[in-house]
Design a protein around this motif. Structure first.
Motif, PDB file in Angstrom:
ATOM      1  N   LEU A 108      -5.883  -2.566 -15.608  1.00 23.84           N
ATOM      2  CA  LEU A 108      -5.714  -2.694 -14.124  1.00 23.84           C
ATOM      3  C   LEU A 108      -6.753  -1.635 -13.334  1.00 23.84           C
ATOM      4  CD1 LEU A 108      -4.431  -3.935 -11.432  1.00 23.84           C
ATOM      5  CD2 LEU A 108      -2.593  -2.156 -11.831  1.00 23.84           C
ATOM      6  N   ALA A 109      -6.720  -0.421 -13.662  1.00 20.19           N
ATOM      7  CA  ALA A 109      -7.711   0.719 -13.256  1.00 20.19           C
ATOM      8  C   ALA A 109      -8.914   0.302 -13.307  1.00 20.19           C
ATOM      9  CB  ALA A 109      -7.279   2.056 -13.694  1.00 20.19           C
ATOM     10  N   ASP A 110      -9.385  -0.437 -14.320  1.00 21.07           N
ATOM     11  CA  ASP A 110     -10.785  -0.785 -14.491  1.00 21.07           C
ATOM     12  C   ASP A 110     -10.954  -1.994 -13.515  1.00 21.07           C
ATOM     13  OD1 ASP A 110     -11.206   0.988 -16.567  1.00 21.07           O
ATOM     14  OD2 ASP A 110     -10.920  -0.408 -18.286  1.00 21.07           O
ATOM     15  N   LEU A 111     -10.031  -2.799 -13.411  1.00 20.60           N
ATOM     16  CA  LEU A 111     -10.394  -3.814 -12.291  1.00 20.60           C
ATOM     17  C   LEU A 111     -10.733  -3.601 -11.120  1.00 20.60           C
ATOM     18  CD1 LEU A 111     -10.630  -7.245 -12.135  1.00 20.60           C
ATOM     19  CD2 LEU A 111      -8.039  -7.101 -11.862  1.00 20.60           C
ATOM     20  N   LEU A 112      -9.565  -2.465 -10.462  1.00 18.09           N
ATOM     21  CA  LEU A 112      -9.757  -1.873  -9.365  1.00 18.09           C
ATOM     22  C   LEU A 112     -10.713  -0.944  -9.164  1.00 18.09           C
ATOM     23  CD1 LEU A 112      -5.909  -2.152  -8.566  1.00 18.09           C
ATOM     24  CD2 LEU A 112      -7.536  -3.864  -7.927  1.00 18.09           C
ATOM     25  N   LYS A 113     -11.394  -0.303 -10.126  1.00 22.63           N
ATOM     26  CA  LYS A 113     -12.254   0.751 -10.225  1.00 22.63           C
ATOM     27  C   LYS A 113     -11.564   2.063  -9.626  1.00 22.63           C
ATOM     28  CE  LYS A 113     -16.186  -2.385  -9.997  1.00 22.63           C
ATOM     29  NZ  LYS A 113     -15.895  -3.072 -10.818  1.00 22.63           N
ATOM     30  N   SER A 114     -10.249   2.182 -10.010  1.00 25.50           N
ATOM     31  CA  SER A 114      -9.685   3.514  -9.694  1.00 25.50           C
ATOM     32  C   SER A 114      -8.479   3.610 -10.310  1.00 25.50           C
ATOM     33  CB  SER A 114      -9.183   3.243  -8.159  1.00 25.50           C
ATOM     34  OG  SER A 114      -8.297   4.478  -7.789  1.00 25.50           O
ATOM     35  N   ARG A 115      -8.326   4.610 -11.142  1.00 23.45           N
ATOM     36  CA  ARG A 115      -7.177   5.024 -11.983  1.00 23.45           C
ATOM     37  C   ARG A 115      -5.905   5.433 -11.029  1.00 23.45           C
ATOM     38  NH1 ARG A 115      -8.030   8.958 -16.889  1.00 23.45           N
ATOM     39  NH2 ARG A 115      -6.210   8.236 -17.270  1.00 23.45           N
ATOM     40  N   SER A 116      -6.274   6.154 -10.274  1.00 20.07           N
ATOM     41  CA  SER A 116      -5.229   6.591  -9.011  1.00 20.07           C
ATOM     42  C   SER A 116      -4.545   5.419  -8.297  1.00 20.07           C
ATOM     43  CB  SER A 116      -5.637   7.879  -8.277  1.00 20.07           C
ATOM     44  OG  SER A 116      -6.874   7.322  -7.436  1.00 20.07           O
TER      45      SER A 116
END
Length: 131
Positions: free
Chosen positions: A79-87
């Motif tokens: 999910l973080a990769d898809l949204l380009k944000s881990r936080s």
């Protein structure tokens, strides 16, 4: 001679209980028979009564995302990769933030999640129930 069947409007608990008994009594009706048609009419009425009396809360965006992750063996990292944000992925899954319109579009387009679910407000942890 055609068999007659009693029909009641299922709008009270008493009529609901009666209809459920009738459904159970006619459960083995053969498709295409008058008895089967009777069963279908009663079933539709019972379904409507149950939907009105016992509404089921729909999934919120986090529920939809978590289900998708589980069903596709994906992780929060995906999910973080898809949204380009881990936080941001952490905030979303932690029910701290609603999805932005851009994130709704990304999830809808990339993972084919229903936009009508993704645009709903995220329930807080206190109001969430486990299924």
């Amino acid at each position: 001679m055609q068999k007659t069947f009693e029909v009641r409007v299922v709008n009270t608990q008493e009529n609901y209980d009666w209809a459920v008994e009738q459904i159970e009594a006619h459960w083995d009706a053969k498709p295409g028979s008058d008895e089967f048609e009777y069963l279908m009419v009663l079933s539709e009425q019972v379904d409507r009564y149950e939907a009105a009396q016992f509404p089921v809360e729909g999934a919120d965006p986090v529920d939809a995302i978590l289900f998708h992750l589980d069903q596709n063996s994906l992780t929060q990292t995906d999910l973080a990769d898809l949204l380009k944000s881990r936080s941001r992925a952490s905030e979303i899954l932690g029910r701290k933030k609603d999805l932005s319109i851009t994130q709704v579009r990304i999830l809808h387009t990339s993972w084919n999640l229903p936009a009508e679910v993704l645009i709903r407000p995220v329930r807080s942890e206190e109001t969430c129930t486990t299924v």
